[in-house]
Design an enzyme around this catalytic site. Structure first.
Site: not given
Lengths: 448, 164
Positions: A179, B73-75
């Site tokens: 981000y 990767p993440h969520g």
């Protein structure tokens, strides 16, 4: 800079405050002695009572030495004539506020280029543009496009359930790559804070982010909100702003309702609008509004000519279930109070217009500037000259004044979110966030 | 809060055979859903497709391949009860549409409950900081097997300052 302002109304008063605070030499002209006395008491400026469209008065105010001329009385013609006079006296830059749309269109026999005026500003148009911008980022309380739109400064209020609560700025910096953004400021209980590494984000904080425009969905994912284009919009008040906003929103795919009390005005609106449903009802009639479905709408835009109507209509709509309200207010003094009442986005047409003028005024080393609505901060764009002593140095070695920080760098047309290690090159465009009182120091830094 | 709180030997894939980003995400999703159901960490059980869809959705916003051979990767996954971490290593490297366009070797997967807390971002920041340390990254590539990988992660995790 020597600045002459004609018109001591809300716009003129706001500009005087801002420009004199920045150390400019400001003279204010108005026919109303009382208004002048009031502003004079608060600010260190010179005032002259008289007609701003009179050569004699302008000479007395020192127009021959002025660098910038701003005419913002309530009367279009006075503003235009004053600017034409200013042109004859050789003032380099001239700004006029004009309401009548006839003077504003490029095809008009009297438009800004023929009149030799650098900026004609229409408060209604400025207001409509601001509302439309807010409609495209509904979860944000403010969005400002920078660097020709590649970079956006966008502000969100952090809800207690957001994963951002309790995170400090150092943690956020570690997310770089996943981000990319800079948090230039946090508004906490009406105070603007320029945060440092160990500062924690708290529920209720209003946080500004500087991000690449394409990364806005990522930021929303991070803070746990999702802006969707509004599907159902209610506009209360069918004046210029209401009509302009409806017309523009017709281009986007949404269900539109425009409400006005005046049956004749409604008839005219029906003729001019295609997809909008025009309703001749009272914006304060909860029963009628509910039966038209205001309870399921995404945003209510209250833009009648009455502050009280706008405030009450917004609160009523929110009470009935509308998700968000944008409310026009003519008295800027009310704005801090309205947030506490539950008004999401109070907008003062005059502040919006004054901000647009300020953006124009700050040119030179500064390319453009945006004054943030509910805060004492602004964003400036500077181009780095090859002569600047800090060229080829990393950002962390440049002595930025306290209260200012670099939010983005545009290099070869590519926008980048910098870190302390980023090295500054000639021709880089720096987007710098600054508290207003620090702006003059920043200008000196860039002029060095 | 430490990363290793959410990591055991089963959560480490020392030699992942994958030749595309899609395949990496599939393997991670399958592995995660089987461990989640085995340890009874999700109610109702989470299937691999659900996890895969969440990961893909996040990748669409921008690749989590942050450059330097690293991807995170993440969520957020409906139904899971606590943070869940997996580490996978590709010895040959996999294209991952990374920021620097280079292949990815070290991959951390982070899954969080849908009603997320500060812990999610804290751990995400911690993983990101850990992998940006070149010495740690090199040690991860050199480790012989899952057990050694676990040691490297544990030591690096312990060496990082705690920010909570």
């Amino acid at each position: 800079m020597r600045i002459l302002i004609v018109g001591a109304g809300a716009v003129g008063g706001h500009l005087c405050g801002q420009l004199s605070l920045e150390g400019h030499d400001v003279t204010l002209i108005d026919t109303d002695l009382e208004k002048l006395r009031k502003i004079e008491n608060d600010l260190n400026i010179m005032t002259i009572q008289g007609n701003g469209a009179s050569a004699e008065i302008l000479e007395e105010a020192g127009i021959k030495k002025a660098d910038l001329f701003i005419a913002v009385t309530n009367i279009d013609e006075v503003n235009l004539i004053a600017c034409i006079l200013a042109k004859e006296y050789g003032v380099a830059r001239k700004v006029a506020r004009v309401r009548n749309e006839e003077y504003l269109s490029a095809s008009s026999p009297l438009n800004s280029s023929r009149l030799g005026i650098d900026l004609l500003i229409n408060p209604d148009t400025a207001m409509s543009e601001e509302i439309l911008k807010i409609c495209s980022h509904l979860e944000a309380f403010e969005a400002v496009e920078l660097a020709k739109g590649d970079i956006t400064l966008i502000g969100y209020e952090i809800r207690p359930e957001s994963p951002m609560c309790g995170i400090n700025l150092m943690d956020l910096r570690d997310l770089k790559g996943l981000y990319d953004f800079v948090v230039p400021a946090i508004v906490r209980q009406d105070k603007t804070i320029v945060p440092r590494g160990e500062d924690e984000i708290r529920p209720g904080d209003k946080i500004y982010f500087i991000v690449r425009r394409n990364d806005i969905p990522k930021i929303e994912e991070l803070i746990g909100v999702k802006s969707q284009a509004p599907k159902k919009v209610f506009i209360i008040g069918g004046g210029h702003v209401g009509y302009n906003v409806a017309k523009a929103l017709e281009e986007r795919d949404c269900e539109l309702f425009l409400i006005d009390e005046d049956p004749k005005r409604c008839e005219r609106l029906v003729e001019k609008l295609d997809k909008t449903i025009v309703l001749n009802i009272d914006g304060l009639d909860g029963h009628e509004l509910r039966s038209e479905g205001i309870d399921t709408c995404d945003v209510v835009i209250a833009v009648t000519d009455e502050d009280t109507t706008n405030i009450l209509a917004s609160l009523l709509a929110k009470h009935l279930g509308a998700k968000k309200c944008i409310t026009r207010i003519s008295r800027p003094d009310f704005i801090p109070l309205l947030g506490k009442l539950g008004i999401d986005v109070p907008l003062s047409a005059r502040l919006v217009a004054a901000n647009m003028i300020l953006r124009f005024v700050r040119r030179g080393t500064i390319l453009s500037a945006a004054t943030l609505l509910g805060s004492n901060a602004e964003v400036l764009e500077f181009v780095v000259s090859s002569m600047w002593p800090y060229v080829e140095r990393p950002l962390k070695d440049i002595p930025f004044p306290k209260g200012a920080n670099v939010g983005a760098i545009v290099r070869n047309g590519e926008a980048e979110i910098p870190t302390g290690q980023t090295v500054i090159r000639p021709k880089d465009k720096l987007i710098v966030f600054t508290l207003k009182e620090v702006a003059p120091k920043l200008e000196r830094l860039f002029a060095s | 809060m430490f990363i290793t709180q959410f990591l055991n030997n089963e959560c480490i894939i020392a030699d992942m055979e994958a030749s595309s980003k899609e395949e990496v995400l599939e393997i991670l999703a399958r592995h995660a859903s089987s461990l989640l159901s085995k340890d009874d960490l999700a109610k109702p059980q989470v299937n691999a497709t659900e996890v895969l869809n969440v990961l893909k959705e996040r990748e669409q916003l921008g690749s989590t391949g942050i450059g330097g051979g690293v991807a995170i990767p993440h969520g957020k996954i409906k139904g899971i009860e606590r943070l869940f971490v997996l580490f996978a290593r590709s010895l040959k490297g996999v294209p991952f549409d990374a920021l620097d366009q280079k292949a990815v070797y070290a991959i951390f997967l982070l899954l969080a409950p849908e009603a997320t807390s500060t812990a999610y971002l804290k751990i995400l920041a911690r993983i990101s900081r850990l992998l940006k340390d070149k010495a740690v990254y090199n040690a991860l590539l050199k480790a012989k097997d899952a057990k050694e990988l676990m040691e490297v992660i544990k030591n690096a995790d312990k060496a990082l300052p705690l920010s909570i």
